[in-house]
Design a protein around this motif. Structure first.
Motif, PDB file in Angstrom:
ATOM      1  N   LYS A 205      -3.093   4.022   4.776  1.00 17.75           N
ATOM      2  CA  LYS A 205      -3.622   5.114   3.884  1.00 17.75           C
ATOM      3  C   LYS A 205      -2.863   5.522   3.083  1.00 17.75           C
ATOM      4  CE  LYS A 205      -8.617   5.104   5.038  1.00 17.75           C
ATOM      5  NZ  LYS A 205      -9.912   6.145   5.109  1.00 17.75           N
ATOM      6  N   MET A 206      -2.764   5.697   1.387  1.00 16.77           N
ATOM      7  CA  MET A 206      -1.374   6.088   0.347  1.00 16.77           C
ATOM      8  C   MET A 206      -3.033   6.872  -0.226  1.00 16.77           C
ATOM      9  SD  MET A 206       1.096   5.339  -1.426  1.00 16.77           S
ATOM     10  CE  MET A 206      -0.495   4.282  -2.890  1.00 16.77           C
ATOM     11  N   THR A 207      -2.606   8.280  -0.104  1.00 15.71           N
ATOM     12  CA  THR A 207      -3.661   8.714  -0.944  1.00 15.71           C
ATOM     13  C   THR A 207      -3.105   9.559  -1.773  1.00 15.71           C
ATOM     14  OG1 THR A 207      -4.629   9.556   0.701  1.00 15.71           O
ATOM     15  CG2 THR A 207      -4.971  11.377  -0.950  1.00 15.71           C
TER      16      THR A 207
ATOM     17  N   THR B  64      -7.252   9.574  -5.408  1.00 15.42           N
ATOM     18  CA  THR B  64      -7.454   8.578  -5.672  1.00 15.42           C
ATOM     19  C   THR B  64      -6.853   7.758  -4.045  1.00 15.42           C
ATOM     20  OG1 THR B  64      -6.953   8.268  -7.548  1.00 15.42           O
ATOM     21  CG2 THR B  64      -6.788   6.379  -6.283  1.00 15.42           C
ATOM     22  N   VAL B  65      -7.341   7.143  -3.375  1.00 15.55           N
ATOM     23  CA  VAL B  65      -6.620   6.288  -2.038  1.00 15.55           C
ATOM     24  C   VAL B  65      -6.317   5.316  -1.848  1.00 15.55           C
ATOM     25  CG1 VAL B  65      -6.839   6.317   0.802  1.00 15.55           C
ATOM     26  CG2 VAL B  65      -8.790   8.147  -0.412  1.00 15.55           C
ATOM     27  N   HIS B  66      -5.417   4.637  -1.537  1.00 15.45           N
ATOM     28  CA  HIS B  66      -5.180   3.390  -1.822  1.00 15.45           C
ATOM     29  C   HIS B  66      -5.408   2.625  -0.139  1.00 15.45           C
ATOM     30  CE1 HIS B  66      -3.798   3.069  -5.918  1.00 15.45           C
ATOM     31  NE2 HIS B  66      -3.455   4.206  -5.790  1.00 15.45           N
TER      32      HIS B  66
ATOM     33  N   LEU C  49       2.531  11.934  -3.160  1.00 18.74           N
ATOM     34  CA  LEU C  49       1.578  10.992  -2.609  1.00 18.74           C
ATOM     35  C   LEU C  49       1.703  11.411  -0.778  1.00 18.74           C
ATOM     36  CD1 LEU C  49       3.901   7.715  -3.324  1.00 18.74           C
ATOM     37  CD2 LEU C  49       1.786   8.683  -4.552  1.00 18.74           C
ATOM     38  N   GLU C  50       0.791  10.552   0.135  1.00 17.16           N
ATOM     39  CA  GLU C  50      -0.027  11.158   1.363  1.00 17.16           C
ATOM     40  C   GLU C  50       0.070  10.085   2.313  1.00 17.16           C
ATOM     41  OE1 GLU C  50      -1.301  15.426   2.576  1.00 17.16           O
ATOM     42  OE2 GLU C  50      -2.474  13.707   3.537  1.00 17.16           O
ATOM     43  N   PHE C  51       0.797  10.288   3.292  1.00 16.10           N
ATOM     44  CA  PHE C  51       0.965   8.191   3.956  1.00 16.10           C
ATOM     45  C   PHE C  51      -0.349   9.311   5.360  1.00 16.10           C
ATOM     46  CE2 PHE C  51       4.308   8.059   1.115  1.00 16.10           C
ATOM     47  CZ  PHE C  51       3.808   7.097   0.728  1.00 16.10           C
ATOM     48  N   SER C  52      -0.970   8.675   5.833  1.00 20.03           N
ATOM     49  CA  SER C  52      -1.378   8.171   7.214  1.00 20.03           C
ATOM     50  C   SER C  52      -1.585   7.269   7.912  1.00 20.03           C
ATOM     51  CB  SER C  52      -3.251   8.816   6.623  1.00 20.03           C
ATOM     52  OG  SER C  52      -3.935   8.244   5.954  1.00 20.03           O
ATOM     53  N   THR C  53      -1.733   6.792   8.954  1.00 21.10           N
ATOM     54  CA  THR C  53      -1.991   5.683   9.896  1.00 21.10           C
ATOM     55  C   THR C  53      -2.311   5.722  10.995  1.00 21.10           C
ATOM     56  OG1 THR C  53      -0.907   3.446  10.754  1.00 21.10           O
ATOM     57  CG2 THR C  53       0.877   6.010  10.852  1.00 21.10           C
TER      58      THR C  53
END
Length: 357
Positions: free
Chosen positions: A315-317, A322-324, A340-344
Motif C-alpha cells: 500500500k502507498m498512503t 488517500t491509500v493506493h 508518501l508512506e509504503f507498507s507491505t
C-alpha cells in the motif's frame, strides 16, 4: 516500458486517459516553480524498464552540443536538442558492455597477431590512437570482421592474458548477430564486460559507448531519445562511423569507473531507502526494498517524481490519507509536495526517480 512525458511514447493519466504532459501544463503547480523555470511544466527525465536476451545496439547518446547540431540538421531523426546521460539499475542479473577497458589491457590485446595491423608498432596507445582503432574496427568489411574473429578464436587462450573471455564473447555475439558484425570486435576487444546483480547500477555519460547484453533493468536518463548506433543492428541502420568515433568520450576508462554506488537516503524517514545520484543535474533515483510488515516513509521532495513497482505488492498512503493498492508494474506520478508512506505484508521493491536541480 517508458514512463513520463516524452512525446514518442507518452504516459497517460489512468483515471482520465489524458496525456500526463497535458495534465501538467494545466496544473503546473504539481511540478513547482523550480522545475517550471528551468524545464517548463514537464518531467525533465525519462525512466524506462527494459528486458532483453540479446545485445542491444552498440551506441552512444550525443552530448548537448552535438544534440543541438543534429536536431537542427535532421529533426526527424534526432527529435530533440537535449543530451542523454543515463543510469541503469539491474532488476535481474544484468550483462553489459560499457566504456573502454584500461589502455594497458587493450595494448596487450593489440599485440596479438590478428590485431597488430590496427596500431602501428611505433605508435603508443592513448585515447586518440584508441579512437582510430575503434574507427578501423567499425569500418572493416564484413569479410575482414569474420576472418579476424576466426583468427582470434584459433589463438591459445593463454595469450589473451587478462582478457581471456574475449573468444567466448566473440562466439556468443557472432551467434546473435553473425560473424560479420563489426560491433562484436569493438565490444569484446575494447569495452568493459560487466555482470551486475539486482540493485547494482552503472552510469553512462553523454557520448559514452555502451551495449546492453542481457537482463532486466530500470533505466533513467535525461529527457531525450537521441542515439547513434554502429553495431548489433543491420548495416543500413548504422549511423555515421566518423561522427560516432569523433564524438566518443573516454571516461569511464575501466570497469570500476562505470559503477554507480548507492548511498542511504535521508528522504527515507524509516531508513529503508537508498539513492542513486549520478553526476549530472536532471534526476536522482530512490530505491525502496521492504520485507514483509516493514514500512517506509518519504518526506516531501519539493520536486516531481515518477515511481514504479518492480516486485511484490503493498500500500502507498499519500499525505492527505488517500491509500493506493500498489503492485508489480504500478506506475505513479507524484507531485512535488507529496508525502508518501509504503507498507507491505508480502515484500515490496520500488524505484522513484525525482527531479534535481
Amino acid at each position: 516500458m517508458w514512463m513520463g512525458t516524452y512525446p514518442s511514447v507518452p504516459s497517460r493519466v489512468y483515471s482520465t486517459g489524458k496525456l500526463l504532459s497535458e495534465h501538467l501544463k494545466d496544473n503546473p503547480e504539481l511540478v513547482g516553480d523550480s522545475v517550471c523555470n528551468r524545464y517548463g511544466p514537464d518531467i525533465p527525465f525519462l525512466p524506462k524498464v527494459l528486458s532483453f536476451a540479446k545485445a542491444l545496439p552498440l551506441q552512444i547518446h550525443p552530448d548537448k552540443d552535438l544534440a543541438e547540431r543534429l536536431h537542427a540538421k535532421n529533426p526527424e531523426k534526432f527529435g530533440d536538442a537535449n543530451h542523454k546521460p543515463e543510469i541503469a539499475i539491474a532488476l535481474s542479473r544484468f550483462e553489459l558492455f560499457v566504456g573502454f577497458k584500461p589502455l594497458g589491457q587493450i595494448s596487450e590485446l593489440l599485440r596479438l597477431k590478428p590485431l597488430q595491423k590496427l596500431l602501428p608498432a611505433h605508435e603508443k596507445l592513448d585515447d586518440n590512437a584508441l579512437r582510430k582503432v575503434c574507427e578501423t574496427l567499425l569500418t572493416l568489411s564484413p569479410e575482414a570482421v569474420s576472418n579476424t574473429i576466426t583468427e582470434l578464436q584459433n589463438i591459445s587462450l593463454s595469450e589473451f592474458g587478462d582478457s581471456e573471455n574475449v573468444p567466448s564473447l566473440l562466439e556468443r555475439l557472432s551467434k546473435q548477430y553473425s560473424s560479420f558484425d563489426n560491433g562484436s570486435l569493438v565490444a569484446a576487444l575494447l569495452m568493459n564486460y560487466l555482470v551486475l546483480e539486482p540493485g547494482e547500477a552503472v552510469c553512462v555519460p553523454a557520448d559514452g559507448i555502451h551495449a546492453w547484453l542481457s537482463g532486466d533493468i530500470l533505466e533513467c536518463m535525461a529527457r531525450s531519445d537521441n542515439v547513434l548506433n554502429t553495431g548489433f543492428c543491420p548495416r543500413a541502420d548504422r549511423d555515421d562511423i566518423e561522427l560516432f568515433t569523433q564524438s566518443l568520450t573516454f571516461k569511464p576508462h575501466g570497469p570500476e569507473e562505470s559503477i554507480l554506488q548507492s548511498k542511504k537516503s535521508s528522504i527515507g524517514v524509516k531508513g529503508r531507502s537508498i539513492e542513486f545520484a549520478p553526476p549530472f543535474s536532471e534526476f536522482n533515483v530512490l530505491a525502496v526494498a521492504l520485507s514483509p510488515t516493514e514500512v517506509e516513509k518519504h518526506s516531501v521532495l519539493g520536486s516531481p517524481s515518477i515511481l514504479v513497482v518492480t516486485q511484490g505488492s503493498g500500500k502507498m498512503t499519500v499525505g492527505d490519507g488517500t491509500v493506493h493498492e500498489i503492485g508489480l508494474g504500478s506506475v505513479y506520478f507524484t507531485a512535488k509536495d507529496a508525502e508518501l508512506e509504503f507498507s507491505t505484508k508480502t515484500g515490496l521493491i520500488l524505484y522513484r526517480a525525482y527531479a534535481t536541480f
